[in-house]
Design a protein around this motif. Structure first.
Motif, PDB file in Angstrom:
ATOM      1  N   PHE A   1      13.311  32.349 -11.763  1.00 17.44           N
ATOM      2  CA  PHE A   1      12.625  32.233 -13.048  1.00 17.44           C
ATOM      3  C   PHE A   1      12.076  30.827 -13.247  1.00 17.44           C
ATOM      4  O   PHE A   1      10.954  30.640 -13.711  1.00 17.44           O
TER       5      PHE A   1
ATOM      6  N   ILE B   1      18.363  32.627 -17.458  1.00 19.11           N
ATOM      7  CA  ILE B   1      17.006  32.101 -17.328  1.00 19.11           C
ATOM      8  C   ILE B   1      16.974  30.923 -16.354  1.00 19.11           C
ATOM      9  O   ILE B   1      15.948  30.635 -15.737  1.00 19.11           O
TER      10      ILE B   1
ATOM     11  N   ILE C   1      11.062  37.605 -20.271  1.00 20.82           N
ATOM     12  CA  ILE C   1      11.853  38.024 -19.119  1.00 20.82           C
ATOM     13  C   ILE C   1      12.710  39.207 -19.557  1.00 20.82           C
ATOM     14  O   ILE C   1      13.709  39.032 -20.254  1.00 20.82           O
TER      15      ILE C   1
ATOM     16  N   ARG D   1      14.003  35.761 -23.678  1.00 20.99           N
ATOM     17  CA  ARG D   1      14.865  36.487 -22.732  1.00 20.99           C
ATOM     18  C   ARG D   1      15.251  37.789 -23.423  1.00 20.99           C
ATOM     19  O   ARG D   1      16.109  37.809 -24.299  1.00 20.99           O
TER      20      ARG D   1
END
Length: 305
Positions: free
Chosen positions: A100, A95, A85, A122
């Motif tokens: 997500f 997150i 991400i 992340r």
């Protein structure tokens, strides 16, 4: 059975304190080659079923677990897919964001069902152009899936150019087919049946357009507004929840603005907007109409939905 070979006794446990740590150790106990043990533990049909079952029983009795890392190094495959991400300007977005989580849930179901493990990252680029190369070239994953492009399109295309093209979803913004969005333009839908029911005359789009996805959604909303003979103001909103609500409140409530229609860049922003309006005593859709984007399951649990 010969006790010097460490064979099991009648209770199903080894009679002698033979230490079995490697494939070679287990091979000596079983009286076969290490290659046969490796194939038997992998369930390969190259080893006849009786030998395969006997080796697997011995492995359990001696508590032997194959070295998965070594096995994957030999095969050149890790069995792991990286899910990344990238967060450019929206570094405060967690997150745990419902958007997500919804995607990760589906990815986990599909990947684990196909025999893969997931490594979640992340990524906050912080101006370092090699952030994606460090992941794709780490040797830790067999492939990488990115959720969102953030403001990293150029870097993603640069890295993707070294791989075989994979066309996923609907065509996105970039010229190369290495990564794709899922259709961000809202204009087509709004110019359809939704515009026929539109009562609102002063519209606002709420969302931070630093990332290409939300910028494209704003472009679609403006096209839809123009088709209806209207204009639409842009209200930036941070994707970090604690800042998002205060920004929405300042723009919609504290400013005294008389918007009667809100296009939220995501369902998460729409739910935050609904909360702010509720606290201010504004009724949805009675006083103000509100639409989100993403079709998250959570969006169906709000009142109104």
């Amino acid at each position: 059975m010969d006790k010097s070979r460490g064979g099991p006794n009648g209770t199903g446990t080894p009679e002698t304190a033979v230490e079995v740590r490697t494939l070679a150790d287990l091979a000596r106990v079983a009286g076969v080659s290490a290659g046969t043990v490796s194939r038997a533990l992998a369930g390969k049909s190259l080893v006849n079923i009786e030998t395969r079952e006997r080796i697997q029983v011995l492995a359990r009795q001696y508590g032997f677990r194959p070295n998965q890392i070594a096995s994957k190094l030999r095969s050149g495959r890790t069995g792991v897919i990286g899910v990344v991400i990238p967060l450019g300007p929206a570094t405060g977005q967690p997150i745990s964001d419902p958007f997500f989580m919804a995607i990760l849930g589906h990815l986990a179901d599909e990947l684990t069902g196909s025999g893969y493990d997931i490594m979640l990252s992340r990524a906050i680029p912080d101006g370092t152009p090699d952030w994606l190369e460090r992941i794709t070239g780490s040797g830790m994953v067999d492939g990488v899936l990115l959720i969102g492009q953030s403001d990293q399109c150029a870097i993603i295309e640069q890295v993707a150019a070294r791989y075989r093209p994979r066309r996923l979803g609907q065509p996105g913004q970039g010229p190369a087919p290495h990564h794709r969005g899922h259709g961000q333009r809202t204009g087509r839908t709004a110019r359809g049946g939704a515009s026929d029911r539109l009562r609102a005359r002063r519209l606002a789009f709420v969302g931070d357009t630093a990332g290409v996805e939300i910028a494209t959604r704003l472009k679609g909303a403006r096209a839809a507004a123009q088709a209806a003979g209207l204009t639409i103001d842009h209200i930036p909103a941070d994707l970090a929840d604690e800042r998002m609500r205060s920004q929405i409140g300042a723009a919609l409530i504290a400013s005294g603005a008389d918007y009667d229609g809100i296009v939220a860049a995501s369902d998460v922003i729409a739910m935050a907007t609904l909360h702010v309006l509720h606290e201010a005593g504004r009724k949805v859709p009675g006083d103000i109409q509100l639409v989100g984007f993403d079709d998250l399951p959570m969006a169906g649990l709000t009142s109104p939905r």
